[in-house]
Design an enzyme around this catalytic site. Structure first.
Site, PDB file in Angstrom:
ATOM      1  N   ARG A 254      51.907  93.134 124.760  1.00 40.79           N
ATOM      2  CA  ARG A 254      52.513  94.211 125.350  1.00 40.79           C
ATOM      3  C   ARG A 254      54.169  94.038 125.653  1.00 40.79           C
ATOM      4  O   ARG A 254      54.660  92.770 125.977  1.00 40.79           O
ATOM      5  CB  ARG A 254      51.969  94.242 126.880  1.00 40.79           C
TER       6      ARG A 254
ATOM      7  N   GLN B 115      55.568  87.503 135.965  1.00 39.39           N
ATOM      8  CA  GLN B 115      54.401  87.464 134.875  1.00 39.39           C
ATOM      9  C   GLN B 115      53.725  86.062 134.896  1.00 39.39           C
ATOM     10  O   GLN B 115      52.841  85.967 134.935  1.00 39.39           O
ATOM     11  CB  GLN B 115      54.542  88.215 133.361  1.00 39.39           C
TER      12      GLN B 115
ATOM     13  N   ARG C  77      52.398  84.701 137.962  1.00 37.79           N
ATOM     14  CA  ARG C  77      51.095  85.283 138.448  1.00 37.79           C
ATOM     15  C   ARG C  77      50.180  84.638 137.371  1.00 37.79           C
ATOM     16  O   ARG C  77      48.812  84.420 137.794  1.00 37.79           O
ATOM     17  CB  ARG C  77      50.970  86.622 138.529  1.00 37.79           C
TER      18      ARG C  77
ATOM     19  N   GLU D 198      24.288  82.469 146.915  1.00 36.57           N
ATOM     20  CA  GLU D 198      24.323  81.282 147.104  1.00 36.57           C
ATOM     21  C   GLU D 198      25.299  80.600 148.366  1.00 36.57           C
ATOM     22  O   GLU D 198      25.808  79.435 148.196  1.00 36.57           O
ATOM     23  CB  GLU D 198      24.723  80.218 145.840  1.00 36.57           C
TER      24      GLU D 198
ATOM     25  N   ASP E 173      27.618  82.664 151.722  1.00 36.24           N
ATOM     26  CA  ASP E 173      28.921  83.069 151.893  1.00 36.24           C
ATOM     27  C   ASP E 173      29.957  82.027 152.130  1.00 36.24           C
ATOM     28  O   ASP E 173      29.761  81.120 152.541  1.00 36.24           O
ATOM     29  CB  ASP E 173      28.711  83.890 153.182  1.00 36.24           C
TER      30      ASP E 173
END
Ligand SMILES: CCCCCCCC/C=C\CCCCCCC/C=C/C(=O)SCCNC(=O)CCNC(=O)[C@H](O)C(C)(C)COP(=O)(O)OP(=O)(O)OC[C@H]1O[C@@H](n2cnc3c(N)ncnc32)[C@H](O)[C@@H]1OP(=O)(O)O
Ligand code: FAD
Length: 661
Positions: A307, A327, A330, A421, A423
């Site tokens: 992109r 970018q 992140r 399995e 919370d």
């Protein structure tokens, strides 16, 4: 044409060797590679229309695939390891996950030798199909609060299984809704009017002849769940019992027994072993987190390299979005987390096997640590993975929102891992209990071992201060470990001090639970960081492989340090200047990883079939594939949509009429 060829040429390490590190061994790589291609090349395992199918059609197709997978496993004489890889690459949640993943392990872990001898051969041949029926409409986390009863009848030597209230209906068990013939059902044991807590029972639910529910059994599916396709391939079920009788020998009796004359006997094994199947599955979920995250990261990385937006100069190409620091900030921590979770998953599997061997030799000493590690790491890795998949979707901009990106379905399938399995918050509170117990025992002479051994250095860690003077100092493992240890110990001690102000410890625990959860997270992050660093101490062959892993490890811990800067600064271990140096080093590592990013995701060795994503396809030829896929959508089957004449045309007519007025 390979649109990512230039990216691949930039790689500074041996991708084939990295594939072996990722797989765990050369053997594991070869099995995975062979089986993933076998599945990818078999039209019987196609999954590209899954998000467009209505539930009934979707479910029937899952039944077909599960039967076909079973046939392939037999026809090809696949080993257990190969069979499990095949189910993994088929990549469709199904009743078989619960049969193999929970029903069989529950019988293995909690059944006596005799019970295993009777039930396992039937289960292995799939002559019976089982589920794990624990959760009820009214209780999931609070296992002690389950209401289903199993009352011993000494007259007939049977248990009477009963659902006394609406809230006691079993609710959620996967595979129960439409398929399972049997279940390991958890119920409150009652003998002579006396209660003995929750135990597991093997109960037949459906006829092996016509699949109808047995007398007294009411069973069905609980309905559509989040997302298209996704976990709707699974028949999570509801189940009620009306005084259903089963023979006494169908109570799983490894941990405790009921004798013919109705005596309750406890073995010398801890009663928490009744929860053993959950410990086993939590460990497999941690091992799996890296797979789900690496899959999303592969899609986001390849697409970010394809992109382009902005930055064109003199008519040249625009900037690849992967080159934007935002970018990278992140994406690369998620890439690093995928590797971190892989290595901590490997270590946790080792820990689980170790505790299992010790239990067999009646050594129960490491069980609390195994429980805390499986619970804590399950919580940490699934939360980060679910959030990470969603972040990858956003990293792909608008196209990430299309089902053809593969990311919406991956998220919808994965996100319940934060709940099932155990919370994730409830599990972190278990870790916090373990930490508080450890702190309270520090003065008693009991030496903390394993993952809590750092607590033994409490005096040093409470006093010590970070010695970092320049950004590169943050690359020293001993410095990093001390920073994470000091933060974890100080957060735990601070909670313990605050707890001691309460006269009622349970009240204090409830009041301080948000802080306790944060202390538990700090402890679990320390485990992941230390296991990544341990991995780097091993001999890792292949040109540049170790260097890339060192960079990823640095990104993992420096990103955490940056994100939780407040914790580190509040405990006075670091100065703001040292935290800023950590951030400088983090940016430098992004630059180091950037040319290797595509090769690092190639190292996961995923086929296009497994990825199920146009944005993540190996050749990067995204735009023609997106364009073609749009035209294949059933909505484009006709130019004028169904419903036009009924609903749109009259509207248009009416608008004309109104306009005239
Ligand atoms: C497009 C396709 C993409 C594909 C993506 C792939 C994704 C798939 C991923 C992985 C595949 C795996 C498939 C999974 C399928 C999921 C199916 C789901 C199944 C279920 O959910 S089954 C039900 C699970 N239920 C729970 O987990 C309930 C949670 N609750 C509990 O565990 C407990 O009740 C509790 C621990 C919260 C509290 O229990 P209790 O009140 O009894 O205990 P305490 O009083 O707190 O503690 C007492 C004592 O016991 C110790 N303890 C507690 N638990 C354990 C344990 N398990 N083991 C050992 N010890 C334990 C506790 O520490 C206390 O000790 P001390 O007394 O303090 O020493
Ligand atoms: C897709 C899926 C598949 C499943 N498969 C199975 C299966 O095969 N077999 C089976 O038996 N079960 C299964 N389950 C059930 C699952 O194990 C439970 O949903 C899970 O354990 C959470 O329990 P709960 O639903 O009671 O949540 P609750 O405990 O009701 O949680 C609700 C909220 O309360 C909070 N909370 C609860 N207790 C505390 C506490 N003590 N302190 C602070 N906060 C608290 C939680 O953090 C959460 O925010 C499945 C669930 C899902 C979603």
């Amino acid at each position: 044409m390979d649109y990512l060829a230039d990216e691949r040429k930039k790689a500074e390490f041996d991708v084939d060797e990295m594939k072996i590190v990722w797989a765990g061994s050369r053997h594991a790589f070869e099995v995975s590679d062979r089986i993933s291609k076998l599945v990818a090349n078999d039209p019987g395992f196609r999954k590209d229309t899954r998000t467009m199918l209505a539930r009934k059609e979707l479910f029937k197709n899952t039944l077909r695939k599960a039967a076909y997978a079973w046939k392939r496993i037999h026809d090809l004489h696949l080993s257990e390891e190969e069979a499990s890889r095949l189910r993994f690459y088929v990549d469709e949640p199904a009743y078989t996950d619960l049969h193999w993943g929970m029903f069989v392990p529950a019988i293995k872990g909690q059944g006596t030798d005799e019970q295993q001898k009777k039930w396992l051969p039937l289960a292995y041949k799939m002559q019976i199909i089982g589920c794990y029926a624990q959760t009820e409409l009214g209780h999931g986390s609070n296992v002690q609060g389950l209401e289903t009863t199993a009352t011993f009848d000494p007259q007939t030597d049977e248990f009477v299984i009963h659902s006394p209230t609406l809230t006691s209906s079993k609710w959620w068990p996967g595979g129960l809704g439409k398929v399972s013939t049997h279940g390991v059902v958890y119920a409150r044991l009652i003998i002579n009017g006396e209660e003995h807590g929750i135990h597991g029972f093997i109960v037949q639910l459906r006829s092996l002849e016509d699949h109808l529910p047995l007398p007294g059994v009411t069973v069905g599916d609980i309905g559509m769940k989040f997302g298209n396709g996704a976990y709707n391939t699974m028949d999570n079920g509801v189940l009620r019992f009306d005084h259903v009788r089963i023979p006494r020998n169908q109570m799983l009796m490894r941990v405790s027994q009921v004798t013919r004359d109705g005596k309750y006997k406890q073995s010398d094994v801890p009663r928490q072993l009744v929860y053993g199947t959950m410990v086993y599955v939590r460990q497999t979920i941690v091992a799996d987190a890296s797979c789900a995250l690496s899959r999303a990261v592969t899609i986001a990385t390849r697409y970010s390299a394809v992109r382009r937006q902005f930055g064109s100069q003199n008519g040249g190409p625009e900037t690849q979005v992967i080159d934007y620091k935002t970018q990278q900030n992140r994406l690369f921590p998620l890439l690093a987390s995928a590797y971190a979770f892989k290595f901590v998953g490997e270590w946790l599997t080792w820990l689980y096997n170790d505790v299992t061997q010790r239990l067999q030799a009646s050594d129960f000493s490491t069980l609390p640590e195994a429980h805390a590690c499986t619970a804590g790491l399950k919580s940490l890795t699934t939360t980060a993975t679910a959030d990470g998949i969603e972040e990858c979707r956003k990293l792909c901009g608008g196209h990430g929102y299309l089902c053809s990106s593969g990311l919406p379905e991956l998220f919808a399938v994965y996100v319940p891992a934060c709940t099932y399995e155990g919370d994730n918050t409830v599990l972190l509170l278990q870790v916090a209990r373990f930490l508080m117990k450890t702190v309270s025992q520090l003065g008693s002479g009991k030496k903390p071992l394993g993952t809590i051994s750092y607590m033994g250095k409490i005096e040093h860690l409470m006093q010590s201060r970070c010695t970092v003077q320049k950004a590169e100092d943050w690359l020293k493992p001993s410095q990093v470990l001390e920073a994470f240890e000091a933060r974890a110990v100080k957060m735990a001690v601070s909670c313990a001090k605050n707890l001691s102000k309460f006269t009622n410890p349970e009240e204090g625990f409830a009041e301080l639970s948000a802080d306790l959860v944060e202390a538990a997270v700090a402890h679990c992050q320390l485990i992941v960081v230390s296991k990544f660093i341990d991995k780097l101490q091993q001999d890792i062959p292949g040109k540049g492989v170790k260097q890339q892993l060192e960079a990823l490890c640095g990104i993992y811990y420096l990103y955490l340090l940056h994100k939780h800067q407040g914790d580190f600064l509040a405990t006075s271990y670091l100065t703001p200047k040292q935290a800023a140096l950590a951030n400088d080093q983090l940016r430098a590592l992004y630059t180091k990883v950037r040319p290797n990013a595509v090769a690092l995701v190639d190292s996961f060795n995923y086929t296009d079939h497994f990825l199920g994503s146009i944005l993540g396809c190996y050749d990067g030829n995204v735009y023609p594939k997106l364009y073609d896929a749009a035209w294949k959508d059933p909505l484009n089957d006709s130019v004028v949509p169904e419903g036009y004449h009924e609903y749109v045309r009259p509207l248009l007519k009416q608008q004309l009429h109104t306009a005239k007025l």
